[in-house]
Design a protein around this motif. Sequence first.
Motif, PDB file in Angstrom:
ATOM      1  N   MET A 203       0.830  -1.207   0.000  1.00 44.24           N
ATOM      2  CA  MET A 203       0.000   0.000   0.000  1.00 44.24           C
ATOM      3  C   MET A 203       0.863   1.255   0.000  1.00 44.24           C
ATOM      4  SD  MET A 203      -3.357  -0.215   2.396  1.00 44.24           S
ATOM      5  CE  MET A 203      -2.471  -0.820   3.795  1.00 44.24           C
ATOM      6  N   SER A 204       1.881   1.252   0.833  1.00 41.98           N
ATOM      7  CA  SER A 204       2.750   2.421   0.957  1.00 41.98           C
ATOM      8  C   SER A 204       3.404   2.761  -0.381  1.00 41.98           C
ATOM      9  CB  SER A 204       3.818   2.173   2.023  1.00 41.98           C
ATOM     10  OG  SER A 204       3.237   1.942   3.286  1.00 41.98           O
ATOM     11  N   ALA A 205       3.825   1.719  -1.106  1.00 39.44           N
ATOM     12  CA  ALA A 205       4.458   1.954  -2.404  1.00 39.44           C
ATOM     13  C   ALA A 205       3.484   2.596  -3.391  1.00 39.44           C
ATOM     14  CB  ALA A 205       4.998   0.641  -2.958  1.00 39.44           C
ATOM     15  N   VAL A 206       2.233   2.148  -3.381  1.00 42.19           N
ATOM     16  CA  VAL A 206       1.219   2.723  -4.280  1.00 42.19           C
ATOM     17  C   VAL A 206       0.927   4.166  -3.883  1.00 42.19           C
ATOM     18  CG1 VAL A 206      -1.147   2.514  -5.138  1.00 42.19           C
ATOM     19  CG2 VAL A 206       0.223   0.455  -4.743  1.00 42.19           C
ATOM     20  N   ILE A 207       0.790   4.406  -2.591  1.00 47.33           N
ATOM     21  CA  ILE A 207       0.522   5.769  -2.098  1.00 47.33           C
ATOM     22  C   ILE A 207       1.670   6.708  -2.467  1.00 47.33           C
ATOM     23  CG2 ILE A 207       0.308   7.146   0.019  1.00 47.33           C
ATOM     24  CD1 ILE A 207      -1.208   4.673   1.186  1.00 47.33           C
ATOM     25  N   LYS A 208       2.885   6.230  -2.358  1.00 47.57           N
ATOM     26  CA  LYS A 208       4.056   7.032  -2.735  1.00 47.57           C
ATOM     27  C   LYS A 208       3.945   7.474  -4.191  1.00 47.57           C
ATOM     28  CE  LYS A 208       9.131   6.715  -2.993  1.00 47.57           C
ATOM     29  NZ  LYS A 208       9.585   7.629  -1.925  1.00 47.57           N
ATOM     30  N   GLU A 209       3.571   6.556  -5.064  1.00 44.34           N
ATOM     31  CA  GLU A 209       3.404   6.882  -6.482  1.00 44.34           C
ATOM     32  C   GLU A 209       2.272   7.891  -6.688  1.00 44.34           C
ATOM     33  OE1 GLU A 209       2.899   3.613  -9.113  1.00 44.34           O
ATOM     34  OE2 GLU A 209       4.567   2.462  -8.271  1.00 44.34           O
ATOM     35  N   GLN A 210       1.155   7.659  -6.032  1.00 43.29           N
ATOM     36  CA  GLN A 210      -0.005   8.525  -6.220  1.00 43.29           C
ATOM     37  C   GLN A 210       0.267   9.953  -5.751  1.00 43.29           C
ATOM     38  OE1 GLN A 210      -3.200   6.421  -4.270  1.00 43.29           O
ATOM     39  NE2 GLN A 210      -3.482   4.985  -5.978  1.00 43.29           N
ATOM     40  N   LEU A 211       0.958  10.102  -4.623  1.00 45.74           N
ATOM     41  CA  LEU A 211       1.234  11.440  -4.116  1.00 45.74           C
ATOM     42  C   LEU A 211       2.349  12.124  -4.904  1.00 45.74           C
ATOM     43  CD1 LEU A 211       0.785  11.089  -0.255  1.00 45.74           C
ATOM     44  CD2 LEU A 211      -0.859  11.752  -2.002  1.00 45.74           C
ATOM     45  N   LYS A 212       3.238  11.339  -5.497  1.00 40.66           N
ATOM     46  CA  LYS A 212       4.253  11.923  -6.370  1.00 40.66           C
ATOM     47  C   LYS A 212       3.592  12.644  -7.543  1.00 40.66           C
ATOM     48  CE  LYS A 212       8.327  10.750  -9.168  1.00 40.66           C
ATOM     49  NZ  LYS A 212       9.230   9.657  -9.627  1.00 40.66           N
ATOM     50  N   ALA A 213       2.457  12.123  -7.999  1.00 38.74           N
ATOM     51  CA  ALA A 213       1.745  12.725  -9.132  1.00 38.74           C
ATOM     52  C   ALA A 213       1.199  14.110  -8.816  1.00 38.74           C
ATOM     53  CB  ALA A 213       0.614  11.802  -9.583  1.00 38.74           C
TER      54      ALA A 213
END
Length: 562
Positions: free
Chosen positions: A409-419
């Motif tokens: 989950m953390s990895a996906v959230i990291k990607e989403q917030l990078k956007a």
Amino acid sequence: MKRLMAMILCLCMLAGIMAGCTKEPAENKPAENQQNEPANTNVPASSSEPTESNSPTAETEALYGGTLVAISTSGNPGSFNPVWKSDDPATSTNHNIFNKLVTLNYNYEICPDLAESWEISDDGLTYTFHLYENVKWHDGEPFSSEDVKFTIETVLENKGRMAIEWSAIESIDCPDANTVILHLSQPDAALLGFLAWYACQIIPKHIYEGTDWTTNPANQAPIGTGPFKFVEWNQGVSVTLEANEDYFKGRPYVDKLVIQFISDANTAEQALLNGETDYMLSSPPLSDGPALEANADMIVVKPNMPSRYYIGFNFGRELTGNIKVREAISMAINQEEIVQRAFNGYGKAAEGYFTPAFAWAYNDEDVCPAYDPDAANALLDEAGYPIAYNGYRFSLDLVNWQNQGVSDMSAVIKEQLKAVGIEVNIITLEMGAWTPRVKEDFDFDMAITNGFHGPDPHNLYSRIATDASNKILGPYSNEELDNTLKEAVKVSDQTKRGELYKYAQKLMHDDYCIVPLAEYPSFYVYSAKLDGTPLSEEGKAAGLSFNSFALTRFNDPSMINN
């Protein structure tokens, strides 16, 4: 006289699967008081008296013996004082060493444990529990109502884990060794559930009285009344327990129970598949879910659970204390993508600010903003955080614990917030280090948590309120929210209670205090060589608490002498 059925109904987590765990003979029930009687359901109630489920038959007599090995991936316990503070890594061990007054099974029904029956007065201010007779502590000392009184008073006086949830208890009487009476300062519709849930095991008065309960040697070598006795704690490796031959509900089937600590879910799963262990106490990597479900050597159980994952913000930090930042992050999170990528499609994207398992208390209108990264970018610009030369507006620490699903989950959230121009630094800790850092020291910007949101909607108080015992929001405080939740727990009418909890969720929505992520994808797997697990229909009917192995046994005779 009117029965307080609303108090019973508030414990029904999941419609269609709920049934009472106990039903006393009619002649033992005073007509004027509410009893531990099942709510109306389509599932027959089981008796609290020994049945075939917890009294071995001739056919199963030969299946006594063997060593059951279960794996915990939640880290190393801090101690085995079950009522002092939150200690998730210790809970599986505690469920097998200790008993509670009443307990929850995997249907989330309240079942007898040390109390074989109970009554609640018509005004909701007096709870009378009738205890099993001839119960003994593991050191041979007799258990009595004085142990119950001592435990509850010690938790309240020393602000133990359940002090807030039990705060309505004003005084306790012990008219005899097998009766304990709780007197409340106000009606508390959630109390019975919170006596059955987490950190509510009864501890021995003769061991803890007059000592510092945080340093008592029994915290490292616990003495309980439960089905297994403590043998050894090899810190960071395992806990070994042995069958309690004098257990008041009947000797466990297995001779030994070993709980191993393996933090990596892949390693834990492989040990199970190799036959080195028998039971996983937490989910395996859900990417392997379909293969495990197709494996004839494994039993997979996916119970519905009133549990969920969410992000909590530290309101004491400049960035996450800004409501526009919190709202923008809420818009930038795509819950459906998280469920698909982190949980392989198991579970469900979360929308509201509380679990929908309590349909009568769930607010389906004031929900998390829809996924909209463009709107999130615009709001961050408006808040005065432009994108800098490095492509980021600012950086936030996301603190999580060692768990495969949480890491994914953390990895996906990291990607989403990078956007949307937010750099996320993922900090992963063992559970034993995560808890004090997040819940006590408030050393985080964002944190992911999960957990059981029952046995009553008032669990919301312990997660959100100003003085909450299980909060991951730093110094967050909303007086109107606190007062709404305090009022809700006094109300016996379920419809009126529901309206108050729905309003509380609106206040949470208005503050953007959390970001709902996913309704918990519960997935448990264990060897097909086991019967009588707490997840089995037999275990649920017998009222086994979570991860209690009192009835678990091998159905393969070759395993008995292993």
